[in-house]
Design an enzyme around this catalytic site. Structure first.
Site, PDB file in Angstrom:
ATOM      1  N   HIS A  35      77.107 -46.696 -42.783  1.00 28.39           N
ATOM      2  CA  HIS A  35      78.544 -46.435 -42.745  1.00 28.39           C
ATOM      3  C   HIS A  35      79.301 -47.624 -42.167  1.00 28.39           C
ATOM      4  O   HIS A  35      79.466 -47.734 -40.953  1.00 28.39           O
ATOM      5  CB  HIS A  35      78.818 -45.199 -41.885  1.00 28.39           C
ATOM      6  CG  HIS A  35      78.109 -43.972 -42.366  1.00 28.39           C
ATOM      7  ND1 HIS A  35      76.771 -43.756 -42.155  1.00 28.39           N
ATOM      8  CD2 HIS A  35      78.571 -42.896 -43.063  1.00 28.39           C
ATOM      9  CE1 HIS A  35      76.427 -42.596 -42.701  1.00 28.39           C
ATOM     10  NE2 HIS A  35      77.495 -42.057 -43.256  1.00 28.39           N
ATOM     11  N   HIS A 265      83.538 -45.349 -46.414  1.00 24.17           N
ATOM     12  CA  HIS A 265      83.017 -44.502 -45.322  1.00 24.17           C
ATOM     13  C   HIS A 265      81.512 -44.649 -45.158  1.00 24.17           C
ATOM     14  O   HIS A 265      81.029 -44.915 -44.054  1.00 24.17           O
ATOM     15  CB  HIS A 265      83.354 -43.027 -45.576  1.00 24.17           C
ATOM     16  CG  HIS A 265      82.495 -42.083 -44.798  1.00 24.17           C
ATOM     17  ND1 HIS A 265      82.826 -41.649 -43.543  1.00 24.17           N
ATOM     18  CD2 HIS A 265      81.273 -41.521 -45.079  1.00 24.17           C
ATOM     19  CE1 HIS A 265      81.861 -40.853 -43.086  1.00 24.17           C
ATOM     20  NE2 HIS A 265      80.919 -40.761 -44.003  1.00 24.17           N
ATOM     21  N   GLU A 414      80.040 -20.522 -26.300  1.00 24.57           N
ATOM     22  CA  GLU A 414      78.587 -20.719 -26.210  1.00 24.57           C
ATOM     23  C   GLU A 414      78.184 -22.124 -26.631  1.00 24.57           C
ATOM     24  O   GLU A 414      77.354 -22.775 -25.993  1.00 24.57           O
ATOM     25  CB  GLU A 414      77.851 -19.685 -27.083  1.00 24.57           C
ATOM     26  CG  GLU A 414      78.003 -18.242 -26.615  1.00 24.57           C
ATOM     27  CD  GLU A 414      79.319 -17.598 -27.045  1.00 24.57           C
ATOM     28  OE1 GLU A 414      80.057 -18.203 -27.852  1.00 24.57           O
ATOM     29  OE2 GLU A 414      79.608 -16.482 -26.570  1.00 24.57           O
ATOM     30  N   HIS A 476      74.698  -6.917 -31.767  1.00 21.64           N
ATOM     31  CA  HIS A 476      74.286  -7.509 -30.495  1.00 21.64           C
ATOM     32  C   HIS A 476      72.777  -7.546 -30.312  1.00 21.64           C
ATOM     33  O   HIS A 476      72.293  -8.066 -29.319  1.00 21.64           O
ATOM     34  CB  HIS A 476      74.920  -6.731 -29.336  1.00 21.64           C
ATOM     35  CG  HIS A 476      76.365  -7.050 -29.118  1.00 21.64           C
ATOM     36  ND1 HIS A 476      77.288  -7.026 -30.137  1.00 21.64           N
ATOM     37  CD2 HIS A 476      77.047  -7.426 -28.005  1.00 21.64           C
ATOM     38  CE1 HIS A 476      78.474  -7.362 -29.657  1.00 21.64           C
ATOM     39  NE2 HIS A 476      78.357  -7.617 -28.365  1.00 21.64           N
TER      40      HIS A 476
HETATM   41  C1  LIG Z   1      78.413 -31.176 -38.298  1.00 20.34           C
HETATM   42  C2  LIG Z   1      78.470 -32.222 -39.370  1.00 20.34           C
HETATM   43  N1  LIG Z   1      78.941 -31.896 -40.580  1.00 20.34           N
HETATM   44  C3  LIG Z   1      78.944 -32.808 -41.575  1.00 20.34           C
HETATM   45  C4  LIG Z   1      78.480 -34.069 -41.360  1.00 20.34           C
HETATM   46  C5  LIG Z   1      78.439 -35.066 -42.484  1.00 20.34           C
HETATM   47  N2  LIG Z   1      79.481 -36.096 -42.290  1.00 20.34           N
HETATM   48  C6  LIG Z   1      79.219 -37.269 -41.725  1.00 20.34           C
HETATM   49  S1  LIG Z   1      80.555 -38.232 -41.541  1.00 20.34           S
HETATM   50  C7  LIG Z   1      81.545 -37.061 -42.253  1.00 20.34           C
HETATM   51  C8  LIG Z   1      83.015 -37.297 -42.426  1.00 20.34           C
HETATM   52  C9  LIG Z   1      83.606 -37.604 -41.153  1.00 20.34           C
HETATM   53  O1  LIG Z   1      84.899 -38.024 -41.293  1.00 20.34           O
HETATM   54  P1  LIG Z   1      85.486 -38.889 -40.127  1.00 20.34           P
HETATM   55  O2  LIG Z   1      85.051 -38.349 -38.835  1.00 20.34           O
HETATM   56  O3  LIG Z   1      86.932 -39.008 -40.375  1.00 20.34           O
HETATM   57  O4  LIG Z   1      84.752 -40.271 -40.287  1.00 20.34           O
HETATM   58  P2  LIG Z   1      85.276 -41.571 -41.068  1.00 20.34           P
HETATM   59  O5  LIG Z   1      85.108 -41.284 -42.519  1.00 20.34           O
HETATM   60  O6  LIG Z   1      86.685 -41.755 -40.687  1.00 20.34           O
HETATM   61  O7  LIG Z   1      84.360 -42.632 -40.589  1.00 20.34           O
HETATM   62  C10 LIG Z   1      80.811 -35.953 -42.606  1.00 20.34           C
HETATM   63  C11 LIG Z   1      81.373 -34.749 -43.257  1.00 20.34           C
HETATM   64  C12 LIG Z   1      78.004 -34.368 -40.060  1.00 20.34           C
HETATM   65  N3  LIG Z   1      77.520 -35.579 -39.764  1.00 20.34           N
HETATM   66  N4  LIG Z   1      78.038 -33.454 -39.090  1.00 20.34           N
END
Ligand SMILES: Cc1ncc(C[n+]2csc(CCOP(=O)(O)OP(=O)(O)O)c2C)c(N)n1
Ligand SMILES: [Mg+2]
Length: 668
Positions: A35, A265, A414, A476
């Site tokens: 990334h 990204h 939690e 529960h």
């Molecule tokens: C809990 C979770 N859901 C989905 C992902 C997959 N994922 C990684 S980065 C991303 C998008 C994140 O967007 P942002 O935080 O705006 O990052 P940017 O593209 O700006 O670097 C996703 C959905 C993850 N790593 N963790």
């Protein structure tokens, strides 16, 4: 004290930030995976923070009073690796070249305990932010105990749009705001882009207002303006609230066609785009080459903290001997000798009195004693204190007005609680435990998993561990939760069968330094099964022969927790009928699996086996062969008194007897 002298930089800010961008682009390009966008967008913030504000010393990466830096947007790992390389944490250029390769120090997402300088594992979005709340809380609590001279550091976080969209961010910021964790400073990478495209596709929250509503100070800045970044950090350091700085940035800053788009990204730029980006940034170096004057400036930034660290060491050395000893002991994570004595004393008294009690009540009594034996135990509950029985007698609650207590009211959060506990554990200084109902381990499971992955000691007290909780009904009543927790590698799941085993599993959880533990405890009373005191911790082997037979065994009954009593009663009945039944108590499958084969074979025997647990059978292959019957649950529970439910679902002595007789080919 946190202001660190500025360096007389021979390189410009842009050159230093571009070093991060170049390394990120080159590493992702070589791996053809990763990334680049986030590191390129947040390089300016990282440069200002690491060269002018962050208190750290790569020569002493575990210095307890260092500032903590959490890359909650863990996919931007190359930002962190670049900075760790440039500042001299020992991450080499070869490590950078090996980004995302097997066994490298530079895995896809930052991993705690794997790469020096990584403070917590991140990647599951939102959790880094929620973990940082625990770090910032640990800092305030240690400051209350040891004073500002010894404990005075910030926790800085970089969070993306994803982190702020995740639900756990709500729990985390609410808790941080409520507890006024003013040394927590979050940079939001406000780039308007996520994987699917522009943020408008899925979100229209005013994040500044949201943080303000939760009790934070929040502001907007241009995340590419170094002076604006510096001014915001300076202001944040003076805040009496946690601070969120919304940094307007361009994802993939510098990339000629992809900057500002989702295309940058999570994929390599490609040769042409990469060359174009370097040109636009004025970076004329081949891949992985940092000009000496830029490296020198970064190296100097990496040395800034040495003076502060040595000054801190002098103050630490001047502490009264008993305080210094307590501080070191708390940070070492060591368990005091008093813990073993306490556990032994409790076991002795419980075996003598023989009084039936719920394992959650036994746990309460043990905690009352442990709070004195191990003063850095830090309790808490997600608003179920009086059900989980987690608040040790004579310990005070932590509040924004007073951080000296040892009990945290996490609220009905939690996941936020479990993530904060992880942060407290990785920060050091405390042994966190926290309670909720076993059924709600579904809500905090992602943080339990991360604790297991990080190999850190956090202890989850999960009460109301079966249909035995009764009238609250199937919503529960955990059914599949033991199996689901046992499925997590490196998590010890304990289900003690009486007061004595409850003491033993507490001792095991406290001494288990390399991973989390979950204690499944009953709401209903459990008779004492171990009437003779043993100094040895029998639960340490995970499973053991509770009831042996005088003659060769006809059958082995294996049970956990509240069902241990049923197995014992069944064995007594069988014995009166001339059937030799051994009983195995199996409070921890994982520890049993780790025993030598001969021991396991001796415990389980060769006779038919019957398993009993008020939960699903999944996971029981540790003790049962396919042909061995299992008395347990196959459906959700129901709302009724516990005794009626056990009868209704057929988890009874009679059911065990019937299975035994069918195995032995005898008439019931
Ligand atoms: C809990 C979770 N859901 C989905 C992902 C997959 N994922 C990684 S980065 C991303 C998008 C994140 O967007 P942002 O935080 O705006 O990052 P940017 O593209 O700006 O670097 C996703 C959905 C993850 N790593 N963790
Ligand atoms: Mg984004």
């Amino acid at each position: 004290m946190n202001m660190v002298p500025k360096i007389a930089s021979p390189a410009t800010h842009n050159e230093m930030a571009n070093a991060i961008r170049a390394l990120a682009m080159d590493a992702v390009e070589k791996a053809n995976s990763g990334h680049p966008g986030m590191p390129m967008g947040m390089a300016d913030v990282a440069t200002v923070l690491f060269t002018r504000f962050l208190k750290f010393d790569p020569a002493a990466p575990h210095w307890p009073d260092r500032d903590r830096f959490v890359l909650s947007a863990g996919h931007g790992s190359m930002l962190l690796y670049a900075v760790l390389h440039l500042t001299g944490y020992g991450l080499t250029i070869d490590d950078i070249k090996n980004f995302r390769q097997l066994g490298s120090k530079t895995p896809g997402h930052p991993e705690y305990g794997h790469t020096v300088g990584v403070e917590t594992t991140t990647g599951p979005l939102g959790q880094g932010l929620a973990t940082s709340v625990g770090m910032a809380l640990a800092e305030r609590m240690l400051e209350a105990r040891f004073g500002t001279d010894i404990v005075n550091h910030h926790t800085y976080v970089m969070a993306g749009d994803g982190c702020l969209m995740e639900g756990v961010s709500h729990e985390a910021i609410a808790l941080a705001g409520h507890l006024k964790l003013n040394k927590l400073i979050v940079f939001w990478d406000n780039n308007g882009i996520t994987i699917d495209g522009k943020i408008e596709l899925a979100d229209s929250v005013d994040q500044v207002k949201r943080f303000e509503a939760a009790g934070w100070a929040a502001s907007h800045i241009d995340g590419h303006d170094p002076e604006a970044i510096a001014a915001a950090i300076e202001a944040a350091q003076k805040s009496d609230k946690p601070v969120m700085i919304a940094c307007k940035t361009t994802i993939g800053f510098g990339a000629p066609t992809k900057a500002g788009t989702a295309g940058v990204h999570g994929a390599a730029l490609g040769a042409e785009e990469l060359a174009g980006a370097k040109k636009a940034l004025g970076w004329n170096e081949p891949a992985f080459v940092i000009p000496p004057h830029i490296q020198a400036a970064w190296s100097e930034a990496g040395r800034r903290g040495t003076v502060l660290r040595t000054e801190w060491e002098k103050r630490h050395a001047a502490l009264p001997a008993d305080v210094a000893q307590r501080y070191s002991a708390d940070f070492s994570g060591a368990i005091t000798a008093a813990v073993a004595e306490t556990i032994d004393g409790f076991k002795k008294a419980a075996s003598e009195s023989g009084a039936a009690q719920a394992s959650r009540s036994s746990s309460q009594k043990i905690l009352d004693l442990l709070a004195k034996a191990q003063p850095n135990l830090l309790g808490g509950s997600a608003d179920l204190t009086h059900s989980n029985l987690t608040h040790a007698k004579d310990t005070g609650s932590v509040s924004a007005a007073n951080y000296s207590g040892s009990y945290i009211h996490y609220g009905i959060r939690e996941f936020g609680m479990a993530a904060a506990m992880n942060g407290i554990a990785v920060h050091g200084g405390f042994i966190p435990y926290g309670g909720t109902f076993l059924v709600f381990s579904d809500y905090n499971r992602p943080a339990i998993r991360l604790a297991a992955l990080m190999g850190i000691r956090v202890i989850h007290v999960l009460t109301h561990d079966s249909i035995g909780l009764g009238e609250d009904g199937p919503t529960h009543q955990p059914v599949e939760h033991l199996a689901a927790l046992r499925a997590i590698p490196n998590l010890l799941v304990f289900r003690p069968g009486d007061a004595i085993e409850t003491a033993e599993v507490w001792e095991l959880a406290l001494n288990h330094m390399t991973g989390p533990s979950a204690l499944a405890l009953s709401r209903q009373n459990l008779p004492v099964c171990r009437k003779t005191h043993t100094a040895e911790n029998l639960s340490a082997k995970g499973g053991y022969l509770l009831r042996e037979t005088a003659k060769p065994r006809d059958v082995t009954l294996i049970a956990t927790g509240s069902e241990l009593t049923l197995a014992v009663q069944a064995a007594e009945k069988l014995s009166s009928e001339g059937i030799e039944a051994a009983v195995v108590s199996m409070p921890c499958f994982e520890l049993f699996a780790a025993q030598p084969k001969d021991y396991r074979a001796m415990v389980l025997g060769t006779a038919p086996r019957v398993g009993c647990e008020a939960a699903i059978r999944q996971g029981w292959e540790i003790a049962l062969r396919p042909e061995d019957p299992f008395v347990g649950m196959t459906t959700f529970g129901a709302s009724a008194p516990a005794a009626d439910l056990y009868k209704h679902f057929g988890i009874t002595v009679d059911a065990i007897l019937a299975d035994v007789k069918s195995c032995l080919g005898r008439a019931a």
